[in-house]
Design an enzyme around this catalytic site. Structure first.
Site, PDB file in Angstrom:
ATOM      1  N   CYS A 154       0.795  -1.225   0.000  1.00  0.00           N
ATOM      2  CA  CYS A 154       0.000   0.000   0.000  1.00  0.00           C
ATOM      3  C   CYS A 154       0.825   1.272   0.000  1.00  0.00           C
ATOM      4  O   CYS A 154       0.567   2.189  -0.788  1.00  0.00           O
ATOM      5  CB  CYS A 154      -0.948  -0.017   1.199  1.00  0.00           C
ATOM      6  SG  CYS A 154      -0.166  -0.487   2.765  1.00  0.00           S
ATOM      7  N   TYR A 155       1.818   1.384   0.873  1.00  0.00           N
ATOM      8  CA  TYR A 155       2.610   2.605   0.926  1.00  0.00           C
ATOM      9  C   TYR A 155       3.331   2.848  -0.402  1.00  0.00           C
ATOM     10  O   TYR A 155       3.370   3.962  -0.917  1.00  0.00           O
ATOM     11  CB  TYR A 155       3.642   2.525   2.048  1.00  0.00           C
ATOM     12  CG  TYR A 155       3.118   2.843   3.422  1.00  0.00           C
ATOM     13  CD1 TYR A 155       2.402   4.013   3.668  1.00  0.00           C
ATOM     14  CD2 TYR A 155       3.361   1.993   4.495  1.00  0.00           C
ATOM     15  CE1 TYR A 155       1.928   4.318   4.941  1.00  0.00           C
ATOM     16  CE2 TYR A 155       2.906   2.291   5.773  1.00  0.00           C
ATOM     17  CZ  TYR A 155       2.185   3.452   5.987  1.00  0.00           C
ATOM     18  OH  TYR A 155       1.726   3.756   7.243  1.00  0.00           O
TER      19      TYR A 155
END
Length: 349
Positions: A154-155
């Protein structure tokens, strides 16, 4: 309606990403989940742990991982903690069709980075070259038809998709980039931790992983491919008191004087034109708009006063930041429509 024709196994299905994979597979026109493993939940029904899934999987139970049970599956998702996929992949060799790994085990090209950022040597560095990097908006042609895909998390997805248009167009420099990103608590996984209990998270907002977060080299690796030069990033993650979502605010220095917001927004629109899951907005993206969707909402600004360019992106960390991205990659790997089983439309309110 035709019956699903792609047999699917989910290894590590009892965690949050596994549950999200089960949800997405239930709505996929081609996927038929035949196996869901979860060693800590073995013998219990999926619907008992996740009542939201009982309508789709009334009889499915978690099993202990046994490679023999994977024989003949067309597609296997790995939703395991870091380090576990390194041992599982060799056991699946010759048994299954495509593998999409949601962990970081096969994302970094340089095996020498794993001891520095993950604290241990890679168990099977010889397999790193078998995996393609699964960020479809950048590497779609490599993913199409691939047998092994390492889907980014996600990041990394949020930061890379925010900054790519600016680096690709040469509007910002490759060094001195700052990424501040905040994630919902589900990004920490299902097992409870002292820092993720309700009392620890509620009414709190905190940074962590200062200067040495393990996703830093992955962000730099992806952006370096985009820029055609070595990219350096200072990445600081934050934990926000919400269930889902990531918001990344990224700062970079322009390469030329006089850069305007119109210039940077035009570059973002050009970069993502025609992409089914990229939403470019004039306003400020928020995580709520992406809830349950495989979409990424992005924008950019140029500030003449301070000499900074700002790029912002938001997504659902369990969908486009994990399981939805994995399904998108699987669709490409199997020659299915890329958007099958996925939506760009979020749930609101």
């Amino acid at each position: 309606m035709l019956a699903p024709v792609t047999s699917v196994g989910i290894i590590g299905a009892s965690g949050f990403t596994g549950a999200e994979l089960l949800r997405l597979c239930a709505g996929h026109p081609e996927f038929d989940v035949r196996l869901a493993t979860g060693d800590s939940q073995a013998g219990s029904r999926v619907g008992d742990l996740y009542p939201s899934l009982v309508a789709a999987y009334p009889g499915l139970a978690f099993e202990k991982f046994d490679p023999d049970r994977c024989d003949g599956l067309d597609l296997v998702f790995l939703g395991l903690p870091h380090g576990a996929s390194q041992e599982v992949v060799p056991e699946l060799d010759g048994r299954v069709g495509a593998i999409v790994d949601l962990a970081a085990d096969f994302r970094l090209r340089d095996a020498g980075l794993y001891p520095t950022w993950y604290g241990e040597e890679h168990a099977h560095p010889e397999l790193l070259g078998d995996f393609v990097y699964g960020l479809p908006e950048l590497f779609r042609d490599e993913i199409a038809g691939a047998a092994r895909v390492a889907a980014p998390g996600c990041y990394v997805t949020t930061a890379v998709l925010a900054l790519t248009p600016l680096l690709r167009a040469g509007l910002v420099g490759p060094t001195g980039i700052v990424v501040d990103a905040a994630s919902g608590v589900s990004g920490a996984g299902r097992p409870p931790k002292p820092t993720t209990t309700f009392t620890a998270v509620d009414e709190n907002f905190a940074a962590y992983g200062l200067l040495d977060h393990r996703h830093t080299p992955e962000i730099e690796q992806s952006l370096s491919r985009v820029a055609g030069a070595e990219v350096q990033v200072l990445f600081t993650p934050h934990l926000a008191p919400m269930n889902r979502g990531i918001l990344a605010t990224c700062y970079a220095r322009p390469t030329t004087a006089g850069l305007t917001t119109d210039d940077v927004l035009a570059a973002v629109r050009d970069a993502w034109a025609g992409e089914p899951f990229m939403v470019v907005t004039d306003g400020s993206p928020g995580t709520k708009a992406t809830l349950g969707a495989n979409s990424v909402h992005v924008t950019a600004r140029a500030d003449a006063r301070t000499g900074w360019v700002v790029a912002i992106a938001a997504l659902d960390n369990l969908v486009k930041g994990a399981s939805g991205q994995a399904v998108q990659c699987a669709n490409l790997a199997l020659g299915l429509p890329e958007t099958a089983g996925l939506t760009a439309v979020g749930v609101y309110p």
